[in-house]
Design an enzyme around this catalytic site. Structure first.
Site, PDB file in Angstrom:
ATOM      1  N   LYS A   1       0.832  -1.208   0.000  1.00 34.70           N
ATOM      2  CA  LYS A   1       0.000   0.000   0.000  1.00 34.70           C
ATOM      3  C   LYS A   1       0.865   1.255   0.000  1.00 34.70           C
ATOM      4  CE  LYS A   1      -0.406  -0.486   4.978  1.00 34.70           C
ATOM      5  NZ  LYS A   1      -1.098  -1.238   6.014  1.00 34.70           N
TER       6      LYS A   1
ATOM      7  N   ARG B   1     -11.731  -0.552  13.262  1.00 35.75           N
ATOM      8  CA  ARG B   1     -11.548   0.217  12.038  1.00 35.75           C
ATOM      9  C   ARG B   1     -12.624  -0.271  11.063  1.00 35.75           C
ATOM     10  NH1 ARG B   1      -5.322   0.428   9.958  1.00 35.75           N
ATOM     11  NH2 ARG B   1      -5.845  -1.644   9.216  1.00 35.75           N
TER      12      ARG B   1
ATOM     13  N   TYR C   1      14.461  31.320   6.851  1.00 34.47           N
ATOM     14  CA  TYR C   1      13.271  32.050   7.297  1.00 34.47           C
ATOM     15  C   TYR C   1      13.276  32.210   8.809  1.00 34.47           C
ATOM     16  CZ  TYR C   1      10.926  31.468   2.749  1.00 34.47           C
ATOM     17  OH  TYR C   1      10.577  31.521   1.422  1.00 34.47           O
TER      18      TYR C   1
ATOM     19  N   MET D   1      10.664  25.124   1.496  1.00 33.60           N
ATOM     20  CA  MET D   1       9.936  24.164   0.659  1.00 33.60           C
ATOM     21  C   MET D   1      10.895  23.403  -0.265  1.00 33.60           C
ATOM     22  SD  MET D   1       6.674  24.835  -1.847  1.00 33.60           S
ATOM     23  CE  MET D   1       5.610  25.527  -0.605  1.00 33.60           C
TER      24      MET D   1
HETATM   25  C1  PLP Z   1      -0.361  -2.188   6.660  1.00 30.35           C
HETATM   26  C2  PLP Z   1      -0.939  -3.497   6.940  1.00 30.35           C
HETATM   27  C3  PLP Z   1      -0.111  -4.631   7.088  1.00 30.35           C
HETATM   28  C4  PLP Z   1       1.391  -4.564   7.086  1.00 30.35           C
HETATM   29  O1  PLP Z   1       1.873  -4.044   8.318  1.00 30.35           O
HETATM   30  P1  PLP Z   1       3.428  -3.895   8.611  1.00 30.35           P
HETATM   31  O2  PLP Z   1       3.483  -3.443  10.032  1.00 30.35           O
HETATM   32  O3  PLP Z   1       3.952  -2.873   7.673  1.00 30.35           O
HETATM   33  O4  PLP Z   1       4.062  -5.217   8.382  1.00 30.35           O
HETATM   34  C5  PLP Z   1      -0.741  -5.862   7.245  1.00 30.35           C
HETATM   35  N1  PLP Z   1      -2.089  -5.969   7.267  1.00 30.35           N
HETATM   36  C6  PLP Z   1      -2.908  -4.905   7.160  1.00 30.35           C
HETATM   37  C7  PLP Z   1      -4.391  -5.075   7.207  1.00 30.35           C
HETATM   38  C8  PLP Z   1      -2.361  -3.625   6.998  1.00 30.35           C
HETATM   39  O5  PLP Z   1      -3.173  -2.570   6.901  1.00 30.35           O
END
Ligand code: PLP
Length: 397
Positions: free
Chosen positions: A55, A153, A282, A330
């Site tokens: 992700k 969640r 700045y 920036m």
């Molecule tokens: C992000 C995520 C993972 C991976 O977690 P890590 O701590 O990066 O290994 C696994 N399962 C779900 C549902 C996640 O959202």
């Protein structure tokens, strides 16, 4: 090494004519390190399959190069947060199963099915929607049930999960591929909540089994649990940050020999002397404590370097640490090199190794009051990406 300009990856940086030389700030990704990390995690998974969690642009490393290299390494399964990420992977030629971990947005259901993606069903209502859409398309949707064991969640609470699973199992046009849950806290030292979550999840699995319902894939372990809770591995594990070569906590050493795949480097673009007492940047939040030398770097918070590291962060030049001074702008920041003199063009490391010194994502994160995850995925698209290692060029796009 190859530049990403020729790829249609919206995260890869600006698209520029071939042979155009980009500014000297770049994110360097060592895909051999990623492959090495996968091999280590596979060993630790002890027979369970690995769902590579990619992700947020593969934790900032670049979704397609990482996904394609892992395909080359024969990874079993992928997990991403959103539909769009998985669709990019399909267009790049990836055929392995991809689970979208996030909640399903109803109007996107058709695309999940069109692209043969694994859907997270987090309520009976969503599962019914999926079933109806699949029926309309004359297809079968691949579904994983999300059980909430404490994260609050998404997902069905463990107390109602067996009924939920049995109801989904009766729906037409649905193939029950998996069931999963997610840990609130599995990195220790206190493991009581993790133990309780695992027990809840195991009870759900037992309840389903009593009713004759079993799942091809059962998965719960993120990186933390993969390292710390052998019983949570079931037949698939979901590592994310450990594929990037980092442990899931600031002071954890999992003894695996993971290799950070990402480095952030730039070059000195301006170098000058500075007199004692002169203000820099700045608001003049820093004044030179003595006569010395000041380097300007062509990188700032617009590239994702946290501005909170103004007067707090350090960089590496020729294997030595120097402080970032004044407010980070920036697009630029200043570094005080004391009595050490350098030329314009001198390489500078903001994240990664230089000689015997190393600035890791957890170090940056700790100084910036955040976690390594946010540092890794926080680099903005204007930073050019450079990839090292073979096996990631897309077949079609
Ligand atoms: C992000 C995520 C993972 C991976 O977690 P890590 O701590 O990066 O290994 C696994 N399962 C779900 C549902 C996640 O959202």
């Amino acid at each position: 090494m190859a530049l990403m300009n020729d790829m249609h990856d919206p995260h890869a940086g600006y698209r520029l004519p071939a042979l155009f030389r980009q500014r000297p700030t770049y994110l360097h990704v060592d895909l051999d390190a990623t492959a090495h990390n996968l091999a280590q995690l596979r060993e630790r998974a002890a027979g369970a399959q690995v769902m590579a969690i990619l992700k947020a642009n593969a934790y900032g490393h670049g979704l397609l190069p990482v996904a394609l290299r892992l395909a080359h390494e024969g990874v079993d399964f992928y997990g991403v947060a959103f539909l769009e990420e998985a669709v990019q992977m399909r267009h790049a030629g990836i055929e392995s199963p991809i689970l979208i971990l996030g909640g399903l947005v109803g109007y996107q259901t058709k695309h999940f099915i069109d692209y043969h993606l694994d859907i997270t069903a987090s309520s009976l209502y969503k599962a019914q929607q999926i079933s109806e859409e699949a029926s309309r398309l004359g297809r079968t949707a691949r579904v994983h049930l999300k059980i909430d064991t404490g994260m609050n969640r998404i997902g069905v609470r463990a107390s109602g999960a067996v009924d939920f699973a049995l109801s989904v199992a009766k729906l037409p046009h649905i193939e029950l591929v998996g069931i999963f849950s997610h840990f609130v806290r599995a990195q220790g030292p206190d493991m009581s909540l993790a133990d309780e979550q695992l027990e809840q999840f195991t009870d759900v699995l037992d309840g389903c089994k009593k009713q004759g319902l079993e799942f091809p894939y059962v998965h719960m372990a993120n990186s933390s649990a993969l390292f710390n809770i052998p019983d949570a591995r079931f037949n698939m594990v979901r590592p994310g940050i450990s594929l990037a070569g980092y442990p899931p906590g600031a002071h954890l050493d999992n003894g695996l020999g993971l290799r950070p795949a990402m480095a952030m480097r730039t070059e000195i673009v301006y170098f000058k002397g500075i007199r004692k007492g002169t203000g820099v940047g700045y608001m003049h939040t820093w004044n030179a404590p003595e006569d010395g030398w000041l380097a300007t770097l062509p990188m700032g918070y617009g590239d994702g370097y946290p501005r909170i590291l103004s007067n707090r962060g350090e960089v590496l030049i020729r294997g030595k640490r120097y402080p970032i001074v004044g407010n980070i702008s920036m697009d630029q920041m200043m570094v005080f090199t004391g009595q050490d003199q350098f030329a314009v063009g001198e390489p500078v490391t903001l994240l990664g190794r230089d000689g015997d010194e190393f600035i890791g994502a957890w170090e940056l994160a700790t100084r910036a009051d955040t976690i390594a995850y946010e540092i890794l995925c926080g680099w903005t698209p204007r930073v050019p990406r450079i990839y090292e290692g073979e096996g990631w060029k897309p077949t079609t796009i």
